[in-house]
Write an enzyme that holds these catalytic residues in place. Structure first.
Site, PDB file in Angstrom:
ATOM      1  N   MET A  17      55.584  11.638 -35.598  1.00  0.00           N
ATOM      2  CA  MET A  17      56.846  11.835 -34.879  1.00  0.00           C
ATOM      3  C   MET A  17      56.675  11.236 -33.492  1.00  0.00           C
ATOM      4  O   MET A  17      56.550  11.947 -32.489  1.00  0.00           O
ATOM      5  CB  MET A  17      57.172  13.331 -34.836  1.00  0.00           C
TER       6      MET A  17
ATOM      7  N   ASP B  28      50.845  16.999 -38.214  1.00  0.00           N
ATOM      8  CA  ASP B  28      52.000  16.562 -37.427  1.00  0.00           C
ATOM      9  C   ASP B  28      51.548  15.946 -36.115  1.00  0.00           C
ATOM     10  O   ASP B  28      51.004  16.632 -35.251  1.00  0.00           O
ATOM     11  CB  ASP B  28      52.922  17.758 -37.156  1.00  0.00           C
TER      12      ASP B  28
ATOM     13  N   MET C  28      63.262  14.948 -43.905  1.00  0.00           N
ATOM     14  CA  MET C  28      63.157  16.091 -42.987  1.00  0.00           C
ATOM     15  C   MET C  28      64.253  17.094 -43.311  1.00  0.00           C
ATOM     16  O   MET C  28      65.429  16.743 -43.390  1.00  0.00           O
ATOM     17  CB  MET C  28      63.291  15.643 -41.532  1.00  0.00           C
TER      18      MET C  28
ATOM     19  N   SER D 219      51.287  22.756 -43.521  1.00  0.00           N
ATOM     20  CA  SER D 219      51.363  22.064 -42.235  1.00  0.00           C
ATOM     21  C   SER D 219      50.406  22.732 -41.258  1.00  0.00           C
ATOM     22  O   SER D 219      50.605  23.890 -40.867  1.00  0.00           O
ATOM     23  CB  SER D 219      52.786  22.113 -41.685  1.00  0.00           C
TER      24      SER D 219
ATOM     25  N   HIS E  82      52.034  12.785 -40.384  1.00  0.00           N
ATOM     26  CA  HIS E  82      53.466  12.608 -40.142  1.00  0.00           C
ATOM     27  C   HIS E  82      53.638  12.245 -38.669  1.00  0.00           C
ATOM     28  O   HIS E  82      53.409  13.063 -37.794  1.00  0.00           O
ATOM     29  CB  HIS E  82      54.169  13.940 -40.503  1.00  0.00           C
TER      30      HIS E  82
ATOM     31  N   SER F  15      54.921  27.721 -41.542  1.00  0.00           N
ATOM     32  CA  SER F  15      54.963  29.152 -41.243  1.00  0.00           C
ATOM     33  C   SER F  15      54.975  30.024 -42.491  1.00  0.00           C
ATOM     34  O   SER F  15      54.390  31.108 -42.483  1.00  0.00           O
ATOM     35  CB  SER F  15      56.148  29.472 -40.331  1.00  0.00           C
TER      36      SER F  15
ATOM     37  N   HIS G  65      48.858  18.653 -44.181  1.00  0.00           N
ATOM     38  CA  HIS G  65      49.892  17.925 -43.439  1.00  0.00           C
ATOM     39  C   HIS G  65      49.590  18.008 -41.942  1.00  0.00           C
ATOM     40  O   HIS G  65      49.441  19.100 -41.388  1.00  0.00           O
ATOM     41  CB  HIS G  65      51.257  18.548 -43.753  1.00  0.00           C
TER      42      HIS G  65
ATOM     43  N   ASP H  70      60.068  18.618 -45.662  1.00  0.00           N
ATOM     44  CA  ASP H  70      59.304  19.184 -44.550  1.00  0.00           C
ATOM     45  C   ASP H  70      60.233  19.953 -43.619  1.00  0.00           C
ATOM     46  O   ASP H  70      61.131  19.360 -43.018  1.00  0.00           O
ATOM     47  CB  ASP H  70      58.623  18.018 -43.802  1.00  0.00           C
ATOM     48  N   GLY H  71      59.988  21.251 -43.526  1.00  0.00           N
ATOM     49  CA  GLY H  71      60.735  22.079 -42.585  1.00  0.00           C
ATOM     50  C   GLY H  71      61.450  23.229 -43.263  1.00  0.00           C
ATOM     51  O   GLY H  71      62.337  23.026 -44.096  1.00  0.00           O
TER      52      GLY H  71
ATOM     53  N   MET I 173      52.697  14.205 -32.759  1.00  0.00           N
ATOM     54  CA  MET I 173      53.907  14.105 -31.933  1.00  0.00           C
ATOM     55  C   MET I 173      53.560  13.509 -30.579  1.00  0.00           C
ATOM     56  O   MET I 173      52.409  13.582 -30.144  1.00  0.00           O
ATOM     57  CB  MET I 173      54.514  15.492 -31.725  1.00  0.00           C
TER      58      MET I 173
HETATM   59  C1  DX5 Z   1      58.292  19.813 -37.865  1.00  0.00           C
HETATM   60  C2  DX5 Z   1      57.062  19.413 -38.611  1.00  0.00           C
HETATM   61  C3  DX5 Z   1      56.725  20.292 -39.755  1.00  0.00           C
HETATM   62  C4  DX5 Z   1      56.485  21.740 -39.422  1.00  0.00           C
HETATM   63  C5  DX5 Z   1      56.947  22.547 -40.603  1.00  0.00           C
HETATM   64  O1  DX5 Z   1      58.643  18.829 -36.978  1.00  0.00           O
HETATM   65  O2  DX5 Z   1      57.210  18.095 -39.113  1.00  0.00           O
HETATM   66  O3  DX5 Z   1      55.652  19.760 -40.519  1.00  0.00           O
HETATM   67  O4  DX5 Z   1      55.167  22.048 -39.141  1.00  0.00           O
HETATM   68  O5  DX5 Z   1      56.819  23.891 -40.306  1.00  0.00           O
HETATM   69  P1  DX5 Z   1      57.624  25.025 -41.086  1.00  0.00           P
HETATM   70  O6  DX5 Z   1      57.202  24.965 -42.517  1.00  0.00           O
HETATM   71  O7  DX5 Z   1      57.224  26.261 -40.386  1.00  0.00           O
HETATM   72  O8  DX5 Z   1      59.096  24.723 -40.941  1.00  0.00           O
HETATM   73 ZN    ZN Z   2      55.726  17.307 -40.525  1.00  0.00          ZN
END
Ligand code: DX5
Ligand code: ZN
Length: 237
Positions: A81, A37, A154, A10, A79, A211, A35, A188-189, A39
């Protein structure tokens, strides 16, 4: 033989000021997808009344995807959001996104149109669901006339990287894998060396990790460990 493992770092956990080199570093470390994100941010006062935004964070949008696309041919797994994914189809298609995964919670009324539009822009449609959303909600989208090609379960509340994996979401992954043996199922997460076994054994094959990959001294080793766990499970299908 089951489905292919796809490891998707990510980029939310990357150094945004060096996005192109961070992307290349992940690909050199063995990543299959990147990936991304997307938002829509959060305006607290307005949101309390109208809930116009999906998550309380603002990250990247089509202009960043367009810039990154100039530096890489990699699969950009986007992704969304956001509360109004339809508005993002055209700009992201133009920008060079590869996958377009929207949330079922905001597309209950228009997912058919959304999937058709995503495909018409040459992107691969996927649907995601938050931890509290029942898995049955996505079945019609997988089985519909215009089916999604991936389901993203998720495993944390969407919005931020670095949160704790929620093991209870694995029931949804198991139910999906049982019903659809060849579907791409993404998680994811909170994924990393200590949680990959739960996700892989439940049947997930596309693994997003922020992370744990970017924070590791050896990102390549983390990616390869996660790939191995998915492959071990998938070869028994
Ligand atoms: C959260 C995101 C994830 C996030 C995952 O809303 O959709 O893609 O970056 O990060 P980690 O792997 O650190 O949980
Ligand atoms: Zn994501």
């Amino acid at each position: 033989m089951g489905v292919e493992a796809k490891i998707a770092p990510s980029m939310l956990s990357s150094d945004f000021a060096n996005l192109a080199s961070e992307a290349q570093r992940m690909l050199d470390c063995g990543a299959d997808w990147l990936h991304m994100d997307i938002m829509d941010g959060y305006n607290l006062n307005y949101c309390l009344l109208h809930k116009p935004h999906f998550v309380p964070n603002l990250t990247i949008g089509a202009p960043v995807i367009e810039s990154l696309r100039k530096h890489t041919k990699a699969y950009l797994d986007c992704h969304l959001m956001v509360t109004n994914p339809l508005d993002y189809v055209e700009p992201l298609g133009k920008a060079g996104a590869s996958g377009f995964t929207f949330h079922v919670e905001v597309s209950r009324d228009n997912w058919g149109e959304l999937v058709q539009r995503i495909k018409s822009k040459g992107m691969r449609p996927g649907v995601s669901l938050k931890p509290g959303t029942p898995i049955e909600e996505v079945y019609p989208l997988v089985e519909g006339e215009y089916p999604v090609e991936m389901v993203l379960v998720m495993t944390v509340e969407p919005g931020f990287g670095g949160q704790k994996f929620m093991p209870e979401t694995m029931d949804k992954v198991r139910a999906l894998r049982k019903k659809y043996p060849s579907l791409d199922i993404e998680v994811d997460g909170g994924l990393g060396p200590s949680t990959i076994d739960m996700a892989a054994s439940a049947g997930a094959n596309c693994i997003v990790a922020g992370s744990s990959v970017f924070g590791a001294p050896d990102s390549a080793q983390v990616i390869s460990l996660m790939r191995k766990r998915v492959e071990e499970v998938q070869k028994n299908y």
